[in-house]
Write an enzyme that holds these catalytic residues in place. Structure first.
Site, PDB file in Angstrom:
ATOM      1  N   TYR A  67      25.001  32.032  53.004  1.00 43.57           N
ATOM      2  CA  TYR A  67      25.277  30.758  52.080  1.00 43.57           C
ATOM      3  C   TYR A  67      27.012  31.708  51.037  1.00 43.57           C
ATOM      4  CZ  TYR A  67      22.059  27.246  52.367  1.00 43.57           C
ATOM      5  OH  TYR A  67      21.358  25.829  52.241  1.00 43.57           O
TER       6      TYR A  67
ATOM      7  N   PHE B 277      22.840  28.641  40.635  1.00 36.91           N
ATOM      8  CA  PHE B 277      22.124  28.700  41.360  1.00 36.91           C
ATOM      9  C   PHE B 277      21.762  29.258  42.747  1.00 36.91           C
ATOM     10  CE2 PHE B 277      25.757  25.288  42.957  1.00 36.91           C
ATOM     11  CZ  PHE B 277      25.155  25.756  44.429  1.00 36.91           C
TER      12      PHE B 277
ATOM     13  N   ARG C  15      26.081  16.030  58.865  1.00 40.05           N
ATOM     14  CA  ARG C  15      25.914  15.165  57.533  1.00 40.05           C
ATOM     15  C   ARG C  15      25.602  13.843  57.120  1.00 40.05           C
ATOM     16  NH1 ARG C  15      26.683  19.901  54.139  1.00 40.05           N
ATOM     17  NH2 ARG C  15      27.690  18.621  52.525  1.00 40.05           N
TER      18      ARG C  15
ATOM     19  N   THR D 254      24.277  15.456  49.222  1.00 47.29           N
ATOM     20  CA  THR D 254      23.649  17.087  49.201  1.00 47.29           C
ATOM     21  C   THR D 254      22.399  16.401  47.834  1.00 47.29           C
ATOM     22  OG1 THR D 254      25.455  18.275  49.118  1.00 47.29           O
ATOM     23  CG2 THR D 254      23.878  19.646  48.005  1.00 47.29           C
TER      24      THR D 254
ATOM     25  N   ARG E 265      17.973  13.174  53.505  1.00 44.85           N
ATOM     26  CA  ARG E 265      17.307  13.635  52.523  1.00 44.85           C
ATOM     27  C   ARG E 265      16.910  12.553  51.362  1.00 44.85           C
ATOM     28  NH1 ARG E 265      22.387  17.398  51.762  1.00 44.85           N
ATOM     29  NH2 ARG E 265      21.574  19.237  52.800  1.00 44.85           N
TER      30      ARG E 265
ATOM     31  N   HIS F 293      19.640  21.648  56.337  1.00 43.88           N
ATOM     32  CA  HIS F 293      20.968  22.091  55.558  1.00 43.88           C
ATOM     33  C   HIS F 293      21.650  21.613  57.733  1.00 43.88           C
ATOM     34  CE1 HIS F 293      24.431  24.674  56.336  1.00 43.88           C
ATOM     35  NE2 HIS F 293      23.976  25.200  57.390  1.00 43.88           N
TER      36      HIS F 293
HETATM   37  P1  RTP Z   1      23.406  23.006  52.832  1.00 43.26           P
HETATM   38  O1  RTP Z   1      24.663  23.566  53.060  1.00 43.26           O
HETATM   39  O2  RTP Z   1      21.878  23.120  52.320  1.00 43.26           O
HETATM   40  O3  RTP Z   1      23.750  21.994  53.719  1.00 43.26           O
HETATM   41  O4  RTP Z   1      24.621  22.044  51.472  1.00 43.26           O
HETATM   42  P2  RTP Z   1      25.345  21.513  51.217  1.00 43.26           P
HETATM   43  O5  RTP Z   1      26.618  22.022  52.113  1.00 43.26           O
HETATM   44  O6  RTP Z   1      25.179  19.476  51.313  1.00 43.26           O
HETATM   45  O7  RTP Z   1      25.295  21.255  49.538  1.00 43.26           O
HETATM   46  P3  RTP Z   1      26.215  22.884  49.042  1.00 43.26           P
HETATM   47  O8  RTP Z   1      27.477  22.620  48.055  1.00 43.26           O
HETATM   48  O9  RTP Z   1      26.624  24.211  49.750  1.00 43.26           O
HETATM   49  O10 RTP Z   1      25.022  23.829  48.703  1.00 43.26           O
HETATM   50  C1  RTP Z   1      23.848  24.886  48.858  1.00 43.26           C
HETATM   51  C2  RTP Z   1      22.762  24.353  48.914  1.00 43.26           C
HETATM   52  O11 RTP Z   1      22.849  25.029  48.048  1.00 43.26           O
HETATM   53  C3  RTP Z   1      21.307  24.305  46.448  1.00 43.26           C
HETATM   54  N1  RTP Z   1      21.868  23.364  46.145  1.00 43.26           N
HETATM   55  N2  RTP Z   1      21.684  24.064  44.608  1.00 43.26           N
HETATM   56  N3  RTP Z   1      20.584  23.714  41.803  1.00 43.26           N
HETATM   57  C4  RTP Z   1      21.759  22.938  42.566  1.00 43.26           C
HETATM   58  O12 RTP Z   1      23.358  22.858  41.674  1.00 43.26           O
HETATM   59  C5  RTP Z   1      22.613  23.659  43.854  1.00 43.26           C
HETATM   60  N4  RTP Z   1      23.498  23.281  44.464  1.00 43.26           N
HETATM   61  C6  RTP Z   1      23.832  23.162  46.007  1.00 43.26           C
HETATM   62  C7  RTP Z   1      21.260  23.130  47.781  1.00 43.26           C
HETATM   63  O13 RTP Z   1      19.753  23.759  48.992  1.00 43.26           O
HETATM   64  C8  RTP Z   1      22.513  22.911  49.024  1.00 43.26           C
HETATM   65  O14 RTP Z   1      21.724  22.010  49.892  1.00 43.26           O
END
Ligand code: RTP
Length: 151
Positions: free
Chosen positions: A52, A60, A88, A94, A105, A118
């Site tokens: 990450y 966060f 996706r 997300t 989800r 993910h």
């Molecule tokens: P992922 O990498 O897990 O597939 O998720 P994503 O691309 O859809 O979203 P991303 O923006 O890359 O965020 C990764 C993971 O971080 C957590 N998150 N928490 N509390 C918050 O506002 C927040 N925003 C993101 C989520 O677990 C997200 O999947």
């Protein structure tokens, strides 16, 4: 243009704890994707921070790493036509409240901090994630069912 590609899909600790592993694997299998790698893992903090890294300046981030350290994860590589984009789409937005019903989800989660799964967001990031999570490499084999999936 549609291409055959690989995506890194990871069932997060909440997905494992809630018994959603079989359900998520079944969705990718039934859709027609080929399983190229699969394992249960308990990654270190450093490993998750690498995964990450792009989010390290987000507020966060510490909570995200804590959540990802809360239990084992299931790491997978799925292969097939447009696997990254379709993966996706199958995951849903997300934030689960914005995820369409029928997505992983959208069917199994309510909050962004517990969003079950993910999926790689680009082919390039997918390749980086596969190298990070499967340094041992992935399997190469002929899936006979493909003759009934692809024209
Ligand atoms: P992922 O990498 O897990 O597939 O998720 P994503 O691309 O859809 O979203 P991303 O923006 O890359 O965020 C990764 C993971 O971080 C957590 N998150 N928490 N509390 C918050 O506002 C927040 N925003 C993101 C989520 O677990 C997200 O999947």
């Amino acid at each position: 243009m549609s291409t055959t590609e690989q995506t890194y899909i990871m069932i997060k600790p909440d997905g494992v704890q809630r018994g959603l592993v079989g359900e998520i694997i079944a969705r990718f299998e039934k859709r027609g994707f080929k399983l190229a790698a699969l394992k249960l893992a308990s990654p270190s903090k450093e490993h998750l921070e690498k995964h990450y890294a792009d989010l390290s300046d987000k507020k966060f981030f510490p909570g995200l790493i804590k959540y990802m350290l809360s239990g084992p994860v299931v790491c997978m590589v799925w292969e097939g036509l447009d696997a990254v984009k379709t993966g996706r789409t199958m995951l849903g937005a997300t934030n689960p409240l914005a995820s369409a019903p029928g997505t992983i989800r959208g069917d199994y989660a309510l909050q962004v901090g517990m969003n079950v799964c993910h999926g790689s967001d680009s082919v390039e990031n997918g390749q980086k994630e596969i190298a990070l999570w499967f340094p041992e490499g992935v399997s190469q084999y002929k899936l006979d069912a493909q003759a009934w999936i692809y024209e």
